[in-house]
Motif scaffolding. Sequence first.
Motif, PDB file in Angstrom:
ATOM      1  N   LEU A 157      34.922  42.258  25.360  1.00  0.00           N
ATOM      2  CA  LEU A 157      36.413  42.843  24.725  1.00  0.00           C
ATOM      3  C   LEU A 157      37.772  42.225  25.133  1.00  0.00           C
ATOM      4  CD1 LEU A 157      35.329  45.124  28.065  1.00  0.00           C
ATOM      5  CD2 LEU A 157      35.764  46.261  25.728  1.00  0.00           C
ATOM      6  N   GLN A 158      37.476  40.966  25.171  1.00  0.00           N
ATOM      7  CA  GLN A 158      38.437  40.524  25.000  1.00  0.00           C
ATOM      8  C   GLN A 158      38.827  40.025  23.799  1.00  0.00           C
ATOM      9  OE1 GLN A 158      37.866  35.799  26.624  1.00  0.00           O
ATOM     10  NE2 GLN A 158      40.347  35.930  26.689  1.00  0.00           N
ATOM     11  N   LYS A 216      24.015  42.193  46.093  1.00  0.00           N
ATOM     12  CA  LYS A 216      23.910  41.199  46.549  1.00  0.00           C
ATOM     13  C   LYS A 216      24.360  40.212  45.209  1.00  0.00           C
ATOM     14  CE  LYS A 216      20.645  41.323  49.474  1.00  0.00           C
ATOM     15  NZ  LYS A 216      21.248  42.172  50.738  1.00  0.00           N
ATOM     16  N   LYS A 217      25.080  40.451  44.241  1.00  0.00           N
ATOM     17  CA  LYS A 217      25.104  39.903  42.711  1.00  0.00           C
ATOM     18  C   LYS A 217      26.844  39.685  42.764  1.00  0.00           C
ATOM     19  CE  LYS A 217      21.248  41.291  40.673  1.00  0.00           C
ATOM     20  NZ  LYS A 217      20.763  42.127  39.358  1.00  0.00           N
ATOM     21  N   GLN A 218      27.662  40.393  44.476  1.00  0.00           N
ATOM     22  CA  GLN A 218      28.900  39.504  43.542  1.00  0.00           C
ATOM     23  C   GLN A 218      29.867  38.859  43.572  1.00  0.00           C
ATOM     24  OE1 GLN A 218      31.146  42.041  44.971  1.00  0.00           O
ATOM     25  NE2 GLN A 218      29.358  43.478  46.707  1.00  0.00           N
ATOM     26  N   GLN A 219      30.498  38.826  42.245  1.00  0.00           N
ATOM     27  CA  GLN A 219      31.451  38.249  41.321  1.00  0.00           C
ATOM     28  C   GLN A 219      32.862  38.214  41.639  1.00  0.00           C
ATOM     29  OE1 GLN A 219      29.258  37.380  37.276  1.00  0.00           O
ATOM     30  NE2 GLN A 219      27.622  35.732  38.439  1.00  0.00           N
ATOM     31  N   LEU A 220      33.032  38.809  42.341  1.00  0.00           N
ATOM     32  CA  LEU A 220      34.513  40.130  42.564  1.00  0.00           C
ATOM     33  C   LEU A 220      35.963  38.895  42.146  1.00  0.00           C
ATOM     34  CD1 LEU A 220      33.980  42.569  45.093  1.00  0.00           C
ATOM     35  CD2 LEU A 220      34.079  43.403  42.212  1.00  0.00           C
ATOM     36  N   GLU A 221      35.695  37.861  43.189  1.00  0.00           N
ATOM     37  CA  GLU A 221      36.788  37.510  42.592  1.00  0.00           C
ATOM     38  C   GLU A 221      36.796  36.136  41.297  1.00  0.00           C
ATOM     39  OE1 GLU A 221      39.385  33.058  44.770  1.00  0.00           O
ATOM     40  OE2 GLU A 221      37.019  34.192  45.464  1.00  0.00           O
ATOM     41  N   LYS A 222      35.784  35.553  40.395  1.00  0.00           N
ATOM     42  CA  LYS A 222      35.875  35.096  39.202  1.00  0.00           C
ATOM     43  C   LYS A 222      35.995  36.201  38.458  1.00  0.00           C
ATOM     44  CE  LYS A 222      31.901  33.796  36.300  1.00  0.00           C
ATOM     45  NZ  LYS A 222      30.125  33.767  36.010  1.00  0.00           N
ATOM     46  N   ILE A 223      34.999  37.238  38.249  1.00  0.00           N
ATOM     47  CA  ILE A 223      35.579  38.592  37.643  1.00  0.00           C
ATOM     48  C   ILE A 223      37.316  38.955  37.736  1.00  0.00           C
ATOM     49  CG2 ILE A 223      35.848  40.602  37.091  1.00  0.00           C
ATOM     50  CD1 ILE A 223      32.923  40.757  37.278  1.00  0.00           C
ATOM     51  N   LEU A 224      38.009  38.779  38.842  1.00  0.00           N
ATOM     52  CA  LEU A 224      39.326  38.979  38.888  1.00  0.00           C
ATOM     53  C   LEU A 224      39.870  38.151  38.234  1.00  0.00           C
ATOM     54  CD1 LEU A 224      39.662  40.448  42.453  1.00  0.00           C
ATOM     55  CD2 LEU A 224      40.709  41.649  40.336  1.00  0.00           C
ATOM     56  N   LEU A 225      39.477  36.683  38.224  1.00  0.00           N
ATOM     57  CA  LEU A 225      40.565  35.466  37.623  1.00  0.00           C
ATOM     58  C   LEU A 225      39.986  35.875  36.108  1.00  0.00           C
ATOM     59  CD1 LEU A 225      40.026  32.915  40.096  1.00  0.00           C
ATOM     60  CD2 LEU A 225      41.877  33.790  39.859  1.00  0.00           C
ATOM     61  N   PHE A 226      39.255  36.391  35.641  1.00  0.00           N
ATOM     62  CA  PHE A 226      39.079  36.599  33.938  1.00  0.00           C
ATOM     63  C   PHE A 226      39.490  37.677  33.465  1.00  0.00           C
ATOM     64  CE2 PHE A 226      36.608  37.617  29.671  1.00  0.00           C
ATOM     65  CZ  PHE A 226      36.541  36.200  29.849  1.00  0.00           C
ATOM     66  N   LEU A 227      40.103  38.517  34.148  1.00  0.00           N
ATOM     67  CA  LEU A 227      40.580  39.622  34.019  1.00  0.00           C
ATOM     68  C   LEU A 227      41.899  39.338  33.637  1.00  0.00           C
ATOM     69  CD1 LEU A 227      39.587  42.827  35.971  1.00  0.00           C
ATOM     70  CD2 LEU A 227      38.996  42.388  33.455  1.00  0.00           C
ATOM     71  N   GLY A 277      43.179  36.094  33.262  1.00  0.00           N
ATOM     72  CA  GLY A 277      43.212  35.416  31.969  1.00  0.00           C
ATOM     73  C   GLY A 277      42.782  34.949  30.798  1.00  0.00           C
ATOM     74  N   ALA A 278      42.239  36.265  30.043  1.00  0.00           N
ATOM     75  CA  ALA A 278      41.689  37.143  29.674  1.00  0.00           C
ATOM     76  C   ALA A 278      42.893  38.264  28.476  1.00  0.00           C
ATOM     77  CB  ALA A 278      40.000  37.981  29.355  1.00  0.00           C
ATOM     78  N   GLY A 279      43.712  38.234  29.431  1.00  0.00           N
ATOM     79  CA  GLY A 279      44.557  39.553  29.275  1.00  0.00           C
ATOM     80  C   GLY A 279      43.981  40.737  28.876  1.00  0.00           C
ATOM     81  N   LEU A 280      42.965  41.877  30.010  1.00  0.00           N
ATOM     82  CA  LEU A 280      42.566  41.990  30.027  1.00  0.00           C
ATOM     83  C   LEU A 280      42.917  43.324  30.247  1.00  0.00           C
ATOM     84  CD1 LEU A 280      38.531  41.093  29.772  1.00  0.00           C
ATOM     85  CD2 LEU A 280      39.411  42.542  28.053  1.00  0.00           C
ATOM     86  N   VAL A 281      44.092  43.526  31.334  1.00  0.00           N
ATOM     87  CA  VAL A 281      44.447  44.593  31.611  1.00  0.00           C
ATOM     88  C   VAL A 281      46.040  44.322  31.518  1.00  0.00           C
ATOM     89  CG1 VAL A 281      42.928  44.446  33.932  1.00  0.00           C
ATOM     90  CG2 VAL A 281      45.147  42.439  33.639  1.00  0.00           C
ATOM     91  N   ALA A 282      46.757  45.648  31.798  1.00  0.00           N
ATOM     92  CA  ALA A 282      48.344  45.638  31.600  1.00  0.00           C
ATOM     93  C   ALA A 282      48.939  45.311  32.852  1.00  0.00           C
ATOM     94  CB  ALA A 282      48.382  47.685  30.880  1.00  0.00           C
ATOM     95  N   ASP A 283      49.812  45.358  32.844  1.00  0.00           N
ATOM     96  CA  ASP A 283      51.423  44.984  33.396  1.00  0.00           C
ATOM     97  C   ASP A 283      51.274  46.422  34.628  1.00  0.00           C
ATOM     98  OD1 ASP A 283      52.798  43.480  35.403  1.00  0.00           O
ATOM     99  OD2 ASP A 283      54.259  44.326  34.293  1.00  0.00           O
ATOM    100  N   GLY A 284      50.564  45.849  36.392  1.00  0.00           N
ATOM    101  CA  GLY A 284      50.749  46.366  37.250  1.00  0.00           C
ATOM    102  C   GLY A 284      49.285  48.040  36.963  1.00  0.00           C
ATOM    103  N   ALA A 285      48.428  47.140  36.296  1.00  0.00           N
ATOM    104  CA  ALA A 285      47.169  47.272  36.274  1.00  0.00           C
ATOM    105  C   ALA A 285      46.772  47.340  37.638  1.00  0.00           C
ATOM    106  CB  ALA A 285      46.126  47.093  34.980  1.00  0.00           C
TER     107      ALA A 285
END
Length: 195
Positions: free
Chosen positions: A118-119, A135-146, A148-156
């Motif tokens: 997607l990036q 059992k497979k939480q990686q939420l913090e890692k995913i938030l940081l990737f979103l 850094g990768a510019g995958l979310v709009a301002d205010g998303a």
Amino acid sequence: MCQIEAKRMFKMRVIAGSKKGHALKAVPGKSTRPTTDKIKESLFSIIGPFFDGEKVLDLFAGSGGLGIESLSRGAGEAVFIDQASVAIKTIKENLAACHLEDQASVYRNDAMRALKILQKNEAVFDLVFLDPPYKKQQLEKILLFLDGAGLVADGARVVCEYEKGDFLPDICGRFKKIKEAHYGITVLSIFEFEG
């Protein structure tokens, strides 16, 4: 009697919007934990309740219930991603039952691999649902990737669903937690992106 009650618990439907009342299938088996209608209703009263053409990412989509609810409530398009073939089949069936195929893209892939694709395609989302297996939480890692990768709009907004006892910080990159709600063993944390 108990079997009937158990079936009733997992009966899902679209709660509001243009597809209100449409029944949704759950993913067969025990590997997927669908978001209950009660939690879904509470969630959308916090983040919506209605939308105006937003682009949605349902990353651990399962049956696709959260993305489909968003489309019913006015989101413009949704991308559904899950790594299980049975989930992909269920999402496609639910989209067809609601006549929402034209507003949806469905991909079978691992979450991080999908985010990298997607990036590369320069996708940008206004609303993201993260409801991975407990059992497979990686939420913090995913938030940081979103972030850094510019995958979310301002205010998303990003909605994280996880098990009570797990922890997510109030600030994660440029995401700020704006709401946290508890429903039994389930916790919803809603983050807003301040780009």
